[in-house]
Design a protein around this motif. Structure first.
Motif, PDB file in Angstrom:
ATOM      1  N   VAL C 297       0.832  -1.213   0.000  1.00 58.51           N
ATOM      2  CA  VAL C 297       0.000   0.000   0.000  1.00 58.51           C
ATOM      3  C   VAL C 297       0.864   1.259   0.000  1.00 58.51           C
ATOM      4  CG1 VAL C 297      -1.606   1.364   1.406  1.00 58.51           C
ATOM      5  CG2 VAL C 297      -1.986  -1.080   1.099  1.00 58.51           C
ATOM      6  N   LEU C 298       1.999   1.218   0.702  1.00 56.26           N
ATOM      7  CA  LEU C 298       2.824   2.422   0.832  1.00 56.26           C
ATOM      8  C   LEU C 298       3.837   2.597  -0.296  1.00 56.26           C
ATOM      9  CD1 LEU C 298       3.378   2.519   4.696  1.00 56.26           C
ATOM     10  CD2 LEU C 298       1.692   3.730   3.326  1.00 56.26           C
ATOM     11  N   THR C 299       3.988   1.586  -1.136  1.00 56.79           N
ATOM     12  CA  THR C 299       4.953   1.669  -2.237  1.00 56.79           C
ATOM     13  C   THR C 299       4.779   2.927  -3.099  1.00 56.79           C
ATOM     14  OG1 THR C 299       5.133  -0.736  -2.267  1.00 56.79           O
ATOM     15  CG2 THR C 299       5.921   0.414  -4.221  1.00 56.79           C
ATOM     16  N   PRO C 300       3.543   3.291  -3.513  1.00 56.11           N
ATOM     17  CA  PRO C 300       3.417   4.498  -4.353  1.00 56.11           C
ATOM     18  C   PRO C 300       3.730   5.801  -3.627  1.00 56.11           C
ATOM     19  CG  PRO C 300       1.444   3.108  -4.522  1.00 56.11           C
ATOM     20  CD  PRO C 300       2.261   2.585  -3.377  1.00 56.11           C
ATOM     21  N   PHE C 301       3.777   5.773  -2.290  1.00 53.86           N
ATOM     22  CA  PHE C 301       3.969   7.010  -1.541  1.00 53.86           C
ATOM     23  C   PHE C 301       5.393   7.179  -1.021  1.00 53.86           C
ATOM     24  CE2 PHE C 301      -0.392   5.425  -0.848  1.00 53.86           C
ATOM     25  CZ  PHE C 301      -1.043   6.354  -1.645  1.00 53.86           C
ATOM     26  N   GLY C 302       6.217   6.139  -1.157  1.00 54.76           N
ATOM     27  CA  GLY C 302       7.606   6.260  -0.770  1.00 54.76           C
ATOM     28  C   GLY C 302       7.839   6.482   0.711  1.00 54.76           C
ATOM     29  N   ILE C 303       7.025   5.856   1.554  1.00 56.29           N
ATOM     30  CA  ILE C 303       7.270   5.929   3.001  1.00 56.29           C
ATOM     31  C   ILE C 303       7.218   4.519   3.592  1.00 56.29           C
ATOM     32  CG2 ILE C 303       6.456   8.295   3.375  1.00 56.29           C
ATOM     33  CD1 ILE C 303       3.803   7.025   4.393  1.00 56.29           C
ATOM     34  N   PRO C 304       7.880   4.313   4.752  1.00 55.91           N
ATOM     35  CA  PRO C 304       7.896   2.980   5.377  1.00 55.91           C
ATOM     36  C   PRO C 304       6.664   2.753   6.250  1.00 55.91           C
ATOM     37  CG  PRO C 304       9.294   4.484   6.621  1.00 55.91           C
ATOM     38  CD  PRO C 304       8.712   5.286   5.475  1.00 55.91           C
ATOM     39  N   THR C 305       6.380   1.495   6.560  1.00 54.46           N
ATOM     40  CA  THR C 305       5.191   1.168   7.366  1.00 54.46           C
ATOM     41  C   THR C 305       5.349   1.594   8.818  1.00 54.46           C
ATOM     42  OG1 THR C 305       5.995  -1.008   8.071  1.00 54.46           O
ATOM     43  CG2 THR C 305       4.812  -0.912   5.985  1.00 54.46           C
ATOM     44  N   LEU C 306       6.599   1.736   9.268  1.00 52.93           N
ATOM     45  CA  LEU C 306       6.862   1.936  10.693  1.00 52.93           C
ATOM     46  C   LEU C 306       6.151   0.817  11.473  1.00 52.93           C
ATOM     47  CD1 LEU C 306       6.451   5.844  10.705  1.00 52.93           C
ATOM     48  CD2 LEU C 306       8.568   4.541  10.489  1.00 52.93           C
ATOM     49  N   THR C 307       5.557   1.105  12.637  1.00 51.58           N
ATOM     50  CA  THR C 307       4.934   0.006  13.404  1.00 51.58           C
ATOM     51  C   THR C 307       3.436  -0.121  13.137  1.00 51.58           C
ATOM     52  OG1 THR C 307       4.773   1.551  15.243  1.00 51.58           O
ATOM     53  CG2 THR C 307       6.632   0.032  15.276  1.00 51.58           C
ATOM     54  N   MET C 308       2.952   0.434  12.024  1.00 57.44           N
ATOM     55  CA  MET C 308       1.511   0.389  11.755  1.00 57.44           C
ATOM     56  C   MET C 308       0.952  -1.033  11.642  1.00 57.44           C
ATOM     57  SD  MET C 308      -0.586   2.763  11.995  1.00 57.44           S
ATOM     58  CE  MET C 308      -2.205   3.436  11.641  1.00 57.44           C
ATOM     59  N   PRO C 309       1.679  -2.004  11.074  1.00 56.49           N
ATOM     60  CA  PRO C 309       1.122  -3.364  11.030  1.00 56.49           C
ATOM     61  C   PRO C 309       0.794  -3.888  12.435  1.00 56.49           C
ATOM     62  CG  PRO C 309       2.996  -3.192   9.556  1.00 56.49           C
ATOM     63  CD  PRO C 309       2.953  -1.903  10.342  1.00 56.49           C
ATOM     64  N   PHE C 310       1.673  -3.604  13.383  1.00 52.42           N
ATOM     65  CA  PHE C 310       1.393  -3.960  14.778  1.00 52.42           C
ATOM     66  C   PHE C 310       0.134  -3.261  15.281  1.00 52.42           C
ATOM     67  CE2 PHE C 310       2.191  -1.395  18.725  1.00 52.42           C
ATOM     68  CZ  PHE C 310       1.582  -2.265  19.625  1.00 52.42           C
ATOM     69  N   VAL C 311       0.026  -1.952  15.027  1.00 56.12           N
ATOM     70  CA  VAL C 311      -1.116  -1.188  15.533  1.00 56.12           C
ATOM     71  C   VAL C 311      -2.421  -1.746  14.972  1.00 56.12           C
ATOM     72  CG1 VAL C 311      -2.242   1.076  15.534  1.00 56.12           C
ATOM     73  CG2 VAL C 311       0.220   0.919  15.901  1.00 56.12           C
ATOM     74  N   LEU C 312      -2.482  -1.937  13.652  1.00 53.94           N
ATOM     75  CA  LEU C 312      -3.718  -2.400  13.016  1.00 53.94           C
ATOM     76  C   LEU C 312      -4.092  -3.797  13.489  1.00 53.94           C
ATOM     77  CD1 LEU C 312      -3.152  -1.100   9.369  1.00 53.94           C
ATOM     78  CD2 LEU C 312      -4.549  -0.078  11.172  1.00 53.94           C
ATOM     79  N   ALA C 313      -3.122  -4.718  13.477  1.00 52.40           N
ATOM     80  CA  ALA C 313      -3.422  -6.092  13.896  1.00 52.40           C
ATOM     81  C   ALA C 313      -3.823  -6.131  15.370  1.00 52.40           C
ATOM     82  CB  ALA C 313      -2.219  -6.998  13.628  1.00 52.40           C
ATOM     83  N   SER C 314      -3.133  -5.346  16.204  1.00 53.77           N
ATOM     84  CA  SER C 314      -3.441  -5.403  17.629  1.00 53.77           C
ATOM     85  C   SER C 314      -4.803  -4.785  17.935  1.00 53.77           C
ATOM     86  CB  SER C 314      -2.347  -4.707  18.448  1.00 53.77           C
ATOM     87  OG  SER C 314      -1.155  -5.446  18.347  1.00 53.77           O
ATOM     88  N   TRP C 315      -5.131  -3.670  17.291  1.00 55.05           N
ATOM     89  CA  TRP C 315      -6.478  -3.129  17.483  1.00 55.05           C
ATOM     90  C   TRP C 315      -7.521  -4.176  17.113  1.00 55.05           C
ATOM     91  CZ3 TRP C 315      -5.756   2.418  14.982  1.00 55.05           C
ATOM     92  CH2 TRP C 315      -5.235   3.280  15.943  1.00 55.05           C
ATOM     93  N   LEU C 316      -7.322  -4.807  15.951  1.00 58.29           N
ATOM     94  CA  LEU C 316      -8.277  -5.818  15.488  1.00 58.29           C
ATOM     95  C   LEU C 316      -8.449  -6.938  16.503  1.00 58.29           C
ATOM     96  CD1 LEU C 316      -9.882  -6.468  12.832  1.00 58.29           C
ATOM     97  CD2 LEU C 316      -8.008  -7.981  12.238  1.00 58.29           C
ATOM     98  N   PHE C 317      -7.332  -7.335  17.138  1.00 62.56           N
ATOM     99  CA  PHE C 317      -7.383  -8.467  18.067  1.00 62.56           C
ATOM    100  C   PHE C 317      -7.659  -8.039  19.513  1.00 62.56           C
ATOM    101  CE2 PHE C 317      -6.031 -12.506  16.005  1.00 62.56           C
ATOM    102  CZ  PHE C 317      -5.937 -12.033  14.710  1.00 62.56           C
ATOM    103  N   LEU C 318      -7.571  -6.737  19.823  1.00 68.12           N
ATOM    104  CA  LEU C 318      -7.812  -6.306  21.201  1.00 68.12           C
ATOM    105  C   LEU C 318      -9.260  -5.881  21.450  1.00 68.12           C
ATOM    106  CD1 LEU C 318      -4.552  -4.304  22.048  1.00 68.12           C
ATOM    107  CD2 LEU C 318      -5.325  -6.444  23.099  1.00 68.12           C
ATOM    108  N   VAL C 319      -9.911  -5.325  20.427  1.00 69.69           N
ATOM    109  CA  VAL C 319     -11.298  -4.882  20.624  1.00 69.69           C
ATOM    110  C   VAL C 319     -12.204  -6.022  21.092  1.00 69.69           C
ATOM    111  CG1 VAL C 319     -13.359  -3.983  19.450  1.00 69.69           C
ATOM    112  CG2 VAL C 319     -11.163  -2.886  19.077  1.00 69.69           C
TER     113      VAL C 319
END
Lengths: 330, 330, 330
Positions: C297-319
Motif C-alpha cells: 500500500v505504501l509503495t506508491p507514496f515512498g514511506i515505510p510502514t513503521l509500526t503500523m502493522p502492529f497497531v492495526l493487527a493489535s487493534w483488530l485483536f484487542l477490541v
C-alpha cells in the motif's frame, strides 16, 4: 446572534414570520457556516465575494453552482424535517455550498456536472448527519468532511465515467521530491498573498474575494476575522520557511486550510486566551505539514486535497479539549 | 423465522435436537447471510448456485473454497463459544464464506492459497466481533467489511510473498480518464445483465447463478428479492447513463454492490415504505459513484473493490436512521 | 511496580522527593513504554541499546533524536498538566521517543529535521490524548499510532518541502509481484535474525541492540521478554514460509511489528494462558500478512510502514476481548 457585531433584529423578525424570507435566511447562513458563522449578513458578503470572484475569473458556473448546492442542501434538510436548531443555523447548507463550488471548478460544464451537484448536495446532508452522529461522543463537529468526502467520490468517479470529465484535475502521477528553483524565492507582496489564502477557502485566488470574506467574517465576529488573517499569515510564513513550491504558496494553496484551522481552534470552538493562542499556533503549523503530506498522498489519484488538511488537523486538536482546555464553547 | 416465506418447522426441530444437523443449519445460514437472510433453505439455494456457477466457469476451487471458508468461520465461532444468537443466525459465517470465494478467484491454486482461506476465515470471525463492537454505538452492522478487509490484506500481501501469487489481479497502474469506444454502447439484453449483477455478489458472472440467488432470496423474503432485482436494474441504468465502461456494466461489476445496498437499505434494516424507497434509490445511485471512485483509488494497488462500495455507502446511509427514519428493524 | 522483576524501591523514593529525578524517571519510563514497560531500569537499558546501536551504525543523530523526542514529549505533557497517572507511567513519552528515532533515520540531518522532531514530539502528545479519547469506549490503547501518524505526515510532507529532504526513503513506485531469487533462500543464523527483529522495533538492525532490549524487558517482565523472542521467531518462520524477500526477513523487517503484537496480546493486555497463547499466535501470523500488505500500500507514496502493522493487527485483536476473553488487564 449574540456573536454578531452588527444588529440584525429587524431581519430576524422578518425571517421568523415569513417562510420565504426564512428560507433565504438559512441559505445565507449555510454559506456563512463554511467559515463557522451563523449570520445571514456574513452569508451575503460571502455570496457577493464568490459571484465577484467567479465572474472576474471567467468561471460563472462556480458561483451558480455554489448557490445551487446551498439551496439543494438546505431544501433537502427542510423537506426531511431535520433538527430545526441546526437547520436554522445553516448547518445543513455549508457542505452543499462547497460541493457546488468544487465540482464546476474541476469538472467539464455539462448537464452531468449539474446533476452531480444536485446529487452531491443531497448526499452531503446525509453525510453531515452521519458524521455528526459518528462524532458526537467526542463533542467534535463534522466540519467540512462531508463536502470533502462527497466531492472526492465524484471527482474520483469522473475518471471511471465518460459522462463526467475532469478538466482541471491534476494528472495522476507518482510523487517526487520537490526541488526548489535555483533562483530562489521570487519577490511578492505579502498582503495580497494573505488575502488570496483566505479566498482559496472557496477555491478562488483573488485579493478582492479575500478582503470581502474577511469583512463578512468581521460583521459576525471580529475574532474570527483576526484569526483568519493571522492563520493565513502564519501558514504563508511556515510554507515559505520550509521552502514549499512558491507558486502554490503565492496562490494561497498552503493557507486556506490553515485559515479554517485558525478560526476553528482560535475562536469558534475555544474561547480566545493565551493558552488557546499557543495551541492554535501549533495547530496551524501542523496543518501546513498535513497539507504538504496530503498533496503527496493524493498525487497518484489525481484529485485535490480540498479542505481535508483542515479537517484532519482540527479533529486531532479538538478531541483532546477536555484534557488540555476547558470544554468547547459549542 | 418469521421472515421466511416457506415453513421450515420440521427442519428447525431437527436442527434443535441434533448437533450435526445444527452445524449444517448454521453453515447454510452463514451463506444466506451474505445477502442478509437468516434462512437455511436460502443458503442451500446459494450453495447450489455457487457450485453450478463455479463448475460451469471451470473454477471449482471457488465453490470448495466457499464451503471451506463458511465451515471454518462457523467452526471458529462455535469453538470460541461466541454469542449463541448471532452464531445460530449464521452471522459469523458469511464473511468467511466470501473470503473462500474471493481468494481462489484471484490467487493461484496452491496449498498456500488454501492455508490463506483457513487463516482468513478465522481472522474474519475476529474482525466481525471487532467491527460489530466498534459500530454498536451507532446501531450499524459490520456488513461485509470483515470479508473485504481480510481479503484485501491477503491479496495485497500476495505481491510481497512469492508463496502466494495473484493470477487474475489487475496490474497496478496509475488511473486514467476512461474514454468510451467511438462506436457507442453495443447491444445487449437488459434482463441477463441484471441477473449477472446479482450473481457478481459472489464474484460470478452468470445468468443462471443470478436467477438461483433471486429464488433463494424469495424463499426467505419477497421484498429482498424485489429490491435485489430493482437495485441491479437501477445501477445498470445509472452506470450506462454515466457512460461507464460497457464491458464492466455488462458483466455486472457496477451492480453487485448496488444489489446489496438495495436489500440492506430497502428491506433488511428499514421497513419498506415510500420514504424508505426514495432513500434507497438515492443510496443505490450513490453506490454507483462510490464504485466508480473506489475502482480509481485501488488502481495503483492492483486489487479489486470487492463489496466495499456497498459497505461504505450503506454505513453512510444507515447511521442517520434515527434522524431521518424510525429506528432500524434489527 | 508490581510487574518488575527487580526491586526499584530506592529509586522510586528518590524520584518521589526530587523533581529533577522525577523528570528523569518519567523520561526513562517513556522510552520503556515503547515495549509497554512502566519501568525506569528498562528505559535505561533501552537508551543504552539505542546509543550503542546508533553509534555503531554511524548514525548518532538517531540516538540524540530519540533522547530529544522523549524529553520534548514528556516536557509537553508536564507543562500541559496532563493526567498525572499516565504522565508518571511514561505514557506521554514513548511516541515522541519513536518520532525522534524515525526522523533522523529517514531525513537529511539539517536544522529543519531537528525542528521537525520538536514539532512532531509536541503533536505526538496531542495525538496521544486524541486517540486515547477516541478509543476509550472500546478499552483499547492508542499504542504507537500517534508516532506513526505524526511521522508519516512529516515524511510525506518532506516530498513537498525543499527544506526537509528524505535521504533513505524508498522511491515512490507502483507495486510489483515479488519474485524470489532462483538460488533459493541463502543460509543464515536463526538466532541473530531473531534479535535483529527485536532491534528493528527502534529501526535498528543489530544483534547487540536486540539482546539489550530483551534484557531490558526481562528486568521488568519475564513474560514480555519471552513473548518478544517468540514473536520474532514466529514471524521469521511465517515470512520465510511464505517466501518473502529474504533480505527483509534477515534484517528483521517482518519481525518488529510481530514482536510488539506478541508482547501486547500475549502479556500486556491479557493474562498469559493457553487460550491467550493460541490467540496471540494467530495475531502474530496475521501481523506478518498485514506487514506484507502495508508494504504494498505504501509503495506508491515512498514511506515505510513503521509500526503500523502492529497497531492495526493489535487493534483488530484487542477490541473483541470481552467476547472472546476476560477483560483486559490494563
Amino acid at each position: 446572534m449574540a456573536d454578531s457585531t452588527i444588529s440584525l433584529n429587524g431581519w430576524n423578525k422578518l425571517a421568523g414570520s415569513n417562510p420565504a424570507i426564512h428560507f433565504i435566511d438559512i441559505t445565507l447562513r449555510g454559506c456563512a457556516q463554511v467559515m463557522f458563522q451563523n449570520n445571514p449578513l456574513t452569508g451575503l458578503f460571502f455570496f457577493a465575494a464568490i459571484f465577484t470572484g467567479a465572474y472576474s475569473e471567467g468561471i460563472p458556473a462556480v458561483a451558480w453552482g455554489c448557490l445551487l448546492g446551498t439551496v439543494v442542501s438546505t431544501l433537502t434538510a427542510y423537506i426531511s424535517k431535520l433538527d430545526t436548531g441546526s437547520l436554522s443555523a445553516g448547518l445543513y447548507g455549508y457542505n452543499g455550498c462547497l460541493v457546488g463550488v468544487a465540482l464546476p471548478t474541476f469538472l467539464e460544464n455539462t448537464p452531468f456536472m449539474w446533476a452531480s451537484i444536485v446529487l452531491g448536495s443531497i448526499v452531503a446532508v446525509i453525510a453531515t448527519i452521519s458524521l455528526t452522529d459518528f462524532l458526537k461522543n467526542w463533542k467534535v463537529a463534522a466540519l467540512t468532511a462531508p463536502f470533502v468526502l462527497v466531492t472526492w467520490t465524484i471527482l474520483l468517479a469522473s475518471y471511471s465515467f465518460f459522462g463526467i470529465k475532469g478538466v482541471s484535475l491534476p494528472a495522476p502521477a507518482l510523487p517526487d521530491q520537490y526541488v526548489a528553483p535555483i533562483a530562489g524565492i521570487p519577490y511578492s507582496d505579502l498582503l495580497p498573498d494573505i488575502f488570496r489564502g483566505v479566498s482559496e477557502v472557496f477555491l478562488l485566488s483573488s485579493i478582492t474575494v479575500g478582503v470581502l470574506f474577511v469583512i463578512g467574517l468581521a460583521v459576525s465576529s471580529l475574532w474570527a476575522a483576526v484569526f483568519a488573517v493571522l492563520g493565513s499569515l502564519l501558514a504563508f510564513g511556515v510554507a515559505s520557511f520550509l521552502k514549499a513550491d512558491f507558486g502554490s504558496v503565492h496562490t494561497g494553496l498552503y493557507s486556506f486550510s490553515a485559515v479554517l484551522t485558525a478560526i476553528a481552534l482560535g475562536s469558534t470552538f475555544n474561547k480566545p486566551s493565551f493558552k488557546v493562542l499557543v495551541y492554535t499556533i501549533v495547530g496551524v503549523i501542523f496543518t501546513v505539514f498535513v497539507q504538504g503530506a496530503l498533496d503527496v498522498v493524493l498525487t497518484p489519484f489525481g484529485i485535490p486535497t480540498l479542505t481535508m488538511p483542515f479537517v484532519l488537523a482540527s479533529w486531532l486538536f479538538l478531541v483532546p479539549n477536555q484534557d488540555i482546555m476547558p470544554e468547547h464553547r459549542q
